[in-house]
Design an enzyme around this catalytic site. Structure first.
Site, PDB file in Angstrom:
ATOM      1  N   CYS A   1      26.052  36.287  63.692  1.00 10.05           N
ATOM      2  CA  CYS A   1      27.213  35.706  63.044  1.00 10.05           C
ATOM      3  C   CYS A   1      27.461  36.481  61.756  1.00 10.05           C
ATOM      4  O   CYS A   1      26.708  36.383  60.812  1.00 10.05           O
ATOM      5  CB  CYS A   1      26.947  34.244  62.729  1.00 10.05           C
ATOM      6  SG  CYS A   1      28.440  33.384  62.328  1.00 10.05           S
TER       7      CYS A   1
ATOM      8  N   THR B   1      10.569  46.555  58.516  1.00  7.59           N
ATOM      9  CA  THR B   1      11.800  47.039  57.873  1.00  7.59           C
ATOM     10  C   THR B   1      11.459  48.066  56.801  1.00  7.59           C
ATOM     11  O   THR B   1      12.074  49.136  56.726  1.00  7.59           O
ATOM     12  CB  THR B   1      12.560  45.853  57.237  1.00  7.59           C
ATOM     13  OG1 THR B   1      12.896  44.934  58.276  1.00  7.59           O
ATOM     14  CG2 THR B   1      13.819  46.310  56.531  1.00  7.59           C
TER      15      THR B   1
ATOM     16  N   SER C   1       4.549  46.115  62.530  1.00  7.03           N
ATOM     17  CA  SER C   1       4.696  44.898  61.734  1.00  7.03           C
ATOM     18  C   SER C   1       3.737  43.818  62.240  1.00  7.03           C
ATOM     19  O   SER C   1       3.732  43.509  63.439  1.00  7.03           O
ATOM     20  CB  SER C   1       6.145  44.415  61.853  1.00  7.03           C
ATOM     21  OG  SER C   1       6.311  43.222  61.141  1.00  7.03           O
TER      22      SER C   1
ATOM     23  N   HIS D   1       3.542  40.534  62.001  1.00  5.49           N
ATOM     24  CA  HIS D   1       3.942  39.215  62.531  1.00  5.49           C
ATOM     25  C   HIS D   1       4.463  39.256  63.959  1.00  5.49           C
ATOM     26  O   HIS D   1       4.779  38.218  64.534  1.00  5.49           O
ATOM     27  CB  HIS D   1       4.951  38.528  61.591  1.00  5.49           C
ATOM     28  CG  HIS D   1       6.348  39.080  61.612  1.00  5.49           C
ATOM     29  ND1 HIS D   1       7.383  38.437  62.245  1.00  5.49           N
ATOM     30  CD2 HIS D   1       6.884  40.199  61.071  1.00  5.49           C
ATOM     31  CE1 HIS D   1       8.504  39.132  62.074  1.00  5.49           C
ATOM     32  NE2 HIS D   1       8.218  40.204  61.370  1.00  5.49           N
TER      33      HIS D   1
ATOM     34  N   ASN E   1      13.979  45.480  70.970  1.00  2.00           N
ATOM     35  CA  ASN E   1      13.652  44.087  70.658  1.00  2.00           C
ATOM     36  C   ASN E   1      14.499  43.085  71.429  1.00  2.00           C
ATOM     37  O   ASN E   1      14.086  41.956  71.626  1.00  2.00           O
ATOM     38  CB  ASN E   1      13.808  43.837  69.149  1.00  2.00           C
ATOM     39  CG  ASN E   1      15.084  44.402  68.584  1.00  2.00           C
ATOM     40  OD1 ASN E   1      15.330  45.604  68.673  1.00  2.00           O
ATOM     41  ND2 ASN E   1      15.904  43.559  68.018  1.00  2.00           N
TER      42      ASN E   1
END
Ligand code: PLP
Length: 386
Positions: A325, A72, A199, A201, A151
């Site tokens: 959501c 990000t 990234s 992870h 993704n």
């Protein structure tokens, strides 16, 4: 209960070798890489070695890698940094409708602050049309940013072609490669990118460690200001254990790339075939061939993805839906909407993302459990004609 993790696009576990490599840098070798004493220099040497490993993985030079805290941040750095450094040239960015929120949200912010943003549509597979990029470029365009692979649906974009078009028009090109680094072979020169986000992870490294590749000579200003770390390009004391872990993960990924891909492809084929053999009225989202080996995104007609997810979780299986959501309403995924799915079908979608530690036996178990769940939920669905 036995638990099966099929959400490797969200995050991966740290590889045991990565954990081992990180361990000494918490309480033993804890120096600040900016310090001139032994402790500092020990940490500095380890950080520079990690930089080399990461650079090797993507065919870059070590000095072109700037460590930061996440994918990000790398995306925000690329967008803001390039715009600020090139304000004299223009104010226009081109991106796509299927980008991650880490691109779309900063673009929305920049738009509110006077920048011009073009969001290109995609086809039914999620592909950006390079000709559309060509048509969208104006004399005010500073940056084109298109993700390497999506993704949610795993589609791999024609990055080299789009980068080439951008350069023909004198425009910089950035790619969000968070889902591809460590997963498919990447060479920044072959892709022709000026900037690339990654990234740790997502490829068996730790969370909170990312990097932006910046091609030598690219005009960019820092996004995080403060000290002189990262050769004045990103302030803040380096996350040494995180960087060491990401370096170790990069080295492993490079060494194991082919075997990992072969393993994931085998699982992917088995899962897709199994679902199509056992469950009627399903749709495979994303491109049939131009896709990541780890991604299987399926729409199950007549039912809600959330219900499938909860039922799978009760059976010990972790996957994800594209739905987010927000503000009390369930919005279907912007990616699934962009590829033209109806609300109903988008809502019935599940992403299984495979990892190197998944086994064929786990896929067998999923294929045993999933058809029963789908059948049960369809029997309860008012949309399903029995
Ligand atoms: N870009 C893409 C394509 C992603 O999939 C993600 C994470 O899901 C990100 C950016 C954000 O990365 P991070 O979690 O390191 O901030």
């Amino acid at each position: 209960m036995k638990r099966i993790y099929l959400d490797n696009a969200a995050t991966t576990s740290c590889h045991p070798a990565v954990v081992l490599a990180m361990q000494p840098y918490f309480a033993e070798k804890y120096g600040n890489p900016s310090s001139l004493h032994h402790f500092g220099q020990e940490a500095r040497a380890a950080v520079e070695s990690a930089r080399e490993k990461l650079a090797n993985l993507i065919g870059a030079r070590p000095e072109e890698i700037v460590f930061c805290a996440s994918g990000t941040e790398a995306n925000n750095f690329a967008l803001h940094g390039v715009l600020l450094a090139n304000e004299n040239k223009g104010n226009h960015i081109i991106t796509s409708a299927v980008e991650h929120h880490a691109i779309l949200e900063p673009c929305g912010f920049l738009k509110k602050h006077g920048y011009a943003i073009t969001i290109l549509p995609v086809d039914k597979y999620g592909l950006v049309d390079p000709d559309e990029v060509k048509r969208a470029i104006t004399e005010k365009t500073i940056l084109v940013s298109i993700m390497h692979a999506n993704n949610e649906i795993g589609t791999i974009e024609p990055i080299a072609e789009i980068a080439g078009i951008s350069h023909e028009k004198g425009v910089l090109f950035h790619t969000d490669a968070v889902q591809t680094v460590g997963q498919i072979e990447i060479n920044v020169d072959a892709l022709g990118v000026d900037l690339l986000s990654l990234s740790g992870h997502k490829f068996y490294g730790p969370k909170g460690a990312g990097a932006l590749y910046i091609r030598k000579g690219t005009r960019i200003l820092p996004f995080i200001r403060g000290g002189a770390q990262e050769r004045n390009r990103r302030a803040s004391t380096e996350n040494v254990p995180g960087i060491i872990g990401m370096g170790a993960a990069a080295e492993l990924a490079q060494k194991e790339l082919l075997t990992r891909t072969a393993h994931l492809s085998k699982l992917q084929n088995k899962l897709i075939k199994g679902i199509f053999d056992k469950v009627p009225e399903v749709i495979l989202n994303g491109h049939p061939e131009k896709r990541l080996a780890k991604n299987v995104n399926i729409s199950f007609r007549y039912i809600e993805g959330e219900s499938i997810l909860l039922n799978l979780d009760m059976e010990g299986i972790a996957a994800s839906t594209g739905s987010a959501c927000s503000s009390g309403t369930l919005d279907p995924s912007h990616v699934l909407m962009a590829i033209g799915l109806s609300h109903e079908i988008a809502h019935g979608s599940i992403r299984f993302s495979l990892g190197i530690f998944n086994t064929e036996a786990e896929i067998d178990y999923l294929l045993e459990v999933l058809p029963k769940i789908i059948c049960k939920l369809r029997q309860m669905s008012p949309l399903y004609k029995k």
